[in-house]
Design a protein around this motif. Structure first.
Motif, PDB file in Angstrom:
ATOM      1  N   SER A  72       0.818  -1.154   0.063  1.00  0.00           N
ATOM      2  CA  SER A  72      -0.007  -0.105   0.102  1.00  0.00           C
ATOM      3  C   SER A  72       0.833   1.217   0.011  1.00  0.00           C
ATOM      4  N   ARG A  73       2.129   1.197   0.163  1.00  0.00           N
ATOM      5  CA  ARG A  73       2.925   2.172   0.180  1.00  0.00           C
ATOM      6  C   ARG A  73       4.161   2.398  -0.728  1.00  0.00           C
ATOM      7  N   PHE A  74       4.515   1.288  -1.213  1.00  0.00           N
ATOM      8  CA  PHE A  74       5.763   1.108  -2.103  1.00  0.00           C
ATOM      9  C   PHE A  74       5.380   0.274  -3.315  1.00  0.00           C
ATOM     10  N   SER A  75       6.113   0.529  -4.192  1.00  0.00           N
ATOM     11  CA  SER A  75       5.813  -0.022  -5.633  1.00  0.00           C
ATOM     12  C   SER A  75       6.553  -1.535  -5.799  1.00  0.00           C
ATOM     13  N   LYS A  76       6.129  -2.248  -6.638  1.00  0.00           N
ATOM     14  CA  LYS A  76       6.849  -3.719  -6.655  1.00  0.00           C
ATOM     15  C   LYS A  76       8.432  -3.703  -6.671  1.00  0.00           C
ATOM     16  N   ASN A  77       8.903  -2.696  -7.613  1.00  0.00           N
ATOM     17  CA  ASN A  77      10.278  -2.687  -7.500  1.00  0.00           C
ATOM     18  C   ASN A  77      10.955  -2.351  -6.304  1.00  0.00           C
ATOM     19  N   GLU A  78      10.327  -1.392  -5.593  1.00  0.00           N
ATOM     20  CA  GLU A  78      10.901  -0.827  -4.201  1.00  0.00           C
ATOM     21  C   GLU A  78      10.648  -1.900  -3.350  1.00  0.00           C
ATOM     22  N   ILE A  79       9.699  -2.636  -3.160  1.00  0.00           N
ATOM     23  CA  ILE A  79       9.708  -3.954  -2.348  1.00  0.00           C
ATOM     24  C   ILE A  79      10.824  -4.830  -2.815  1.00  0.00           C
ATOM     25  N   LEU A  80      10.918  -5.051  -3.799  1.00  0.00           N
ATOM     26  CA  LEU A  80      12.028  -6.206  -4.203  1.00  0.00           C
ATOM     27  C   LEU A  80      13.357  -5.566  -3.874  1.00  0.00           C
ATOM     28  N   VAL A  81      13.667  -4.395  -4.103  1.00  0.00           N
ATOM     29  CA  VAL A  81      14.969  -3.831  -3.627  1.00  0.00           C
ATOM     30  C   VAL A  81      15.065  -3.864  -2.300  1.00  0.00           C
TER      31      VAL A  81
END
Length: 329
Positions: A72-81
């Motif tokens: 709900s706060r971060f994009s998919k790529n931000e979560i992966l990183v």
């Protein structure tokens, strides 16, 4: 007259054989260089020095699907990183403290932010060290290729000069030597030397140098193991996520690099060439070294681009964490 003939014959022979004697010195230098090239001076300490950077989860797919706090706060790529760099627990703890206005929560939040900053610096340091090792190995490979190129040119020049002089001996012999027997001796001798030197010239490009390395950073890109022995865990996880390959989300960064290699540099490559490039090294020709240099250069550029993107995602995470009063994204 007889002594003069012998002297002339000896002179022509020595002139023809002189380049071969010069080549012996070149061969000795080549032997010394082969010993130097066995010294791998490019190995870094990326795996031993930064073991604390471990992915939060080996397989982040469940995290992407089920963790609504992050999604709900971060994009998919931000979560992966964040997952690959081991920051997910810190981020979730920080999100909890942001909802608590107590003095203790604020102090805990400051400490968590400091830990996140330290992790970001470590991540950047590991990437920088990996890029430095790739740059060093590329330079080392080009150095060996340049040496073989220079060695080959010197060898060819020496043999060409010898062939010219030997050929000249057979041409001018009748001018100085009138007797048929010594004349024939010089002509036959010069022809033999010319033929020998010509045969040596046909062998051009067959010189090789022993070239080895402790860590082969292009190997895992080719073999694609589930667990890499060459790269830090978090970098290998990032290189194997299709979402992080800018421009082609159908392939991971590792798959995309290998696809490019198969398309041009390794298109139709022989089995022994692949074994040479992707194992521990061996007897390299100049062409093989040039190929390895190109592969390393492409890998270095891909790692550099990944590093830049990771830094941008980490910066975006920091900005979202700092924007406490903004609505959730």
């Amino acid at each position: 007259m007889k002594n003069k003939t012998k002297l002339l014959a000896s002179s022509f022979f020595l002139i023809g054989i002189l380049p071969l004697l010069m080549g012996c010195n070149t061969a000795r230098k080549a032997s010394q260089f082969r010993l130097m090239m066995k010294d791998d001076y490019c190995v870094s300490n990326i795996n031993a020095g930064f073991k604390e950077i471990e992915p939060s989860f080996t397989n982040p797919d469940s995290l992407l699907k089920n963790d609504s706090v992050l999604s709900s706060r971060f994009s998919k790529n931000e979560i992966l990183v964040a997952n690959a760099t081991g920051m997910v627990p810190l981020i979730k703890q920080l999100l909890i403290t942001q909802n608590n206005g107590s003095a203790g929560a604020m102090a805990a939040g400051l400490e968590l932010r400091q830990q996140l900053t330290e992790k970001e610096l470590r991540v950047k340091s590991v990437f920088d060290e990996l890029q430095s090792e790739l740059s060093c190995e590329t330079e080392r490979t080009k150095r060996a290729a340049g040496y073989l190129d220079g060695y080959e040119k010197k060898r060819t020049n020496n043999l060409t000069i010898g062939a010219i002089f030997a050929g000249s001996a057979t041409t001018v012999a009748p001018v100085f030597v009138k007797s048929s027997t010594p004349q024939n001796t010089i002509v036959i001798g010069g022809a033999i030397v010319s033929a020998y030197l010509g045969a040596r010239l046909l062998q051009a490009g067959h010189n090789k140098v022993d070239f080895t390395y402790q860590r082969n950073l292009i190997s895992d890109i080719w073999t694609a193991p589930k667990v890499s022995t060459q790269y830090p865990k978090f970098i290998w996880q990032l290189m194997n996520r299709k979402e992080l390959n800018i421009g082609d989300n159908n392939l991971s960064i590792q798959q995309n690099i290998k696809k490019r290699w198969l398309g041009i540099e390794l298109n139709g490559a022989a089995k022994h060439t692949l074994e040479l490039l992707f194992n521990k090294g061996g007897s390299y020709s100049e062409d093989d070294l040039q190929t390895r240099s190109v592969l390393l250069g492409q890998l270095q550029q891909s790692v550099s681009l990944l590093n830049s993107n990771v830094q941008l995602y980490l910066l975006a995470i920091q900005r979202k964490l700092n924007a406490q009063n903004e609505p959730a994204k």
